[in-house]
Design an enzyme around this catalytic site. Sequence first.
Site, PDB file in Angstrom:
ATOM      1  N   CYS A 244      47.475  49.055  75.509  1.00 30.29           N
ATOM      2  CA  CYS A 244      48.234  50.137  74.877  1.00 30.29           C
ATOM      3  C   CYS A 244      48.914  50.947  75.970  1.00 30.29           C
ATOM      4  CB  CYS A 244      47.296  51.007  74.042  1.00 30.29           C
ATOM      5  SG  CYS A 244      47.980  52.583  73.535  1.00 30.29           S
TER       6      CYS A 244
ATOM      7  N   CYS B 188      47.802  54.616  76.209  1.00 25.99           N
ATOM      8  CA  CYS B 188      46.446  54.662  76.786  1.00 25.99           C
ATOM      9  C   CYS B 188      46.486  54.333  78.271  1.00 25.99           C
ATOM     10  CB  CYS B 188      45.526  53.680  76.064  1.00 25.99           C
ATOM     11  SG  CYS B 188      45.485  53.865  74.264  1.00 25.99           S
TER      12      CYS B 188
END
Length: 445
Positions: A390, A393
């Site tokens: 991600c 992230c």
Amino acid sequence: MAAVLRLLGVAALLLPAVPRGSPGSAERRCFCQVTGHLDDCTCDVETIDAFNNYKLFPRLNQLLESDYFRYYKVNLKKPCPFWNDNSHCGIRDCAVKPCPSDEVPDGIRSSSYKYSEEANSRAEECEEANRLGAVDESLSKETQQAVLQWTWHDDSSDSFCEADDIHSPDAEYVDLLLNPERYTGYKGPDAWKIWNSIYEENCFKPQNVRRPLAPGRGDALKCSLFSFFFFFSPGVCIEKRAFYRLISGLHASINIHLSARYLLQDTWSEKKWGPNVTEFQQRFDEVVTRGEGPRRLKNLYFLYLIELRALSKVLPFFERPGFQLYTGNKSHDAEIKNLLLEVLHLAKSFPLHFDENSFFAGNKKEAAKLKEEVRLHFKNISKIMDCVGCFKCRLWGKLQTQGLGTVLKILFSENLIEKIPESGPSYGFQLTRQEIVALFNAFGR
């Protein structure tokens, strides 16, 4: 860390006051355990809460909203160095929106550092390098390459992170305020593979204890046993125990932000983000986690103390008249530097700082070996961030690991910081703009 502690304090006030044994008591169980003395410290939770929430955090938050601290340059396209996995999260909330170049202040994106002490010192270094280069043209290619490698080693020997090449075409500026850390939907085996690699391979754990790959009721006991053996094993020294607690605290910080800014509603007309109590309970409730949750939260407080200590130690570097937070707006830059110094002086005024003198205090040869081992383990963790699927992230993972790496660099450079002259360049100890932005934003988390 500062924002997380504030979140915990607010959440504790919002939770209903129910008896401990009732079915609805899970909301209170976690918070009522996070009190009192912290292991390996002279401080307690209540002192930290009061200092952070009422004194430090409001000023720190104001600092992080300024132009100098909101723009962070990052390469989110680096390949994972540990396993062949080029899959990326397809969820739209995983995406990161980089800044168009004209939105980043000229002073930040410009290669010119005029008005700054760093420019003057670099100019002197370039002149010296040109002079030496003219003398050393007769060196063989092998010797020239060796000299380059020595220089790279000198530049990286105090680094705890695998830093991005900010001059790479793939490195882009990101506005951290427009890309907040929150729940994106990235979870499951891919996410747990990251944390499993961090804990299993880089946290100095006893070899006979395994941390589970995925969370669940059956695995909670294994997690608890892992923590128990880690803290009470006679083979785990204070430095290794502290390293584990720092990583656990970072993990807790990330999980709290995901729980506090959870996607509660996603319709064609609007998205609604807010606290998800159930998600928080699964990660931190004392009963659900078999006693592990409160320990994770205490590790968060431990991480806060370590980062606060580093800010108090690095004050002389920022206090020098020649140091500037250069964005191109001279009056605003002066105002933000004053605010920065106010935050640092507040950090120094904290009455119960963590005492790091017990670290690496034994046999000098063994201490140096252990310190290098810690540095390489953390550098490895910073590389793992390039394996996060991600992008949002990955952004916050890279920023927070670089921030914590900068904290360790500061704490291990105390002698160099003490020798910084009040005026003139600081050759012994330097922080790049990337390190400065990461340091304060990681603490702000």
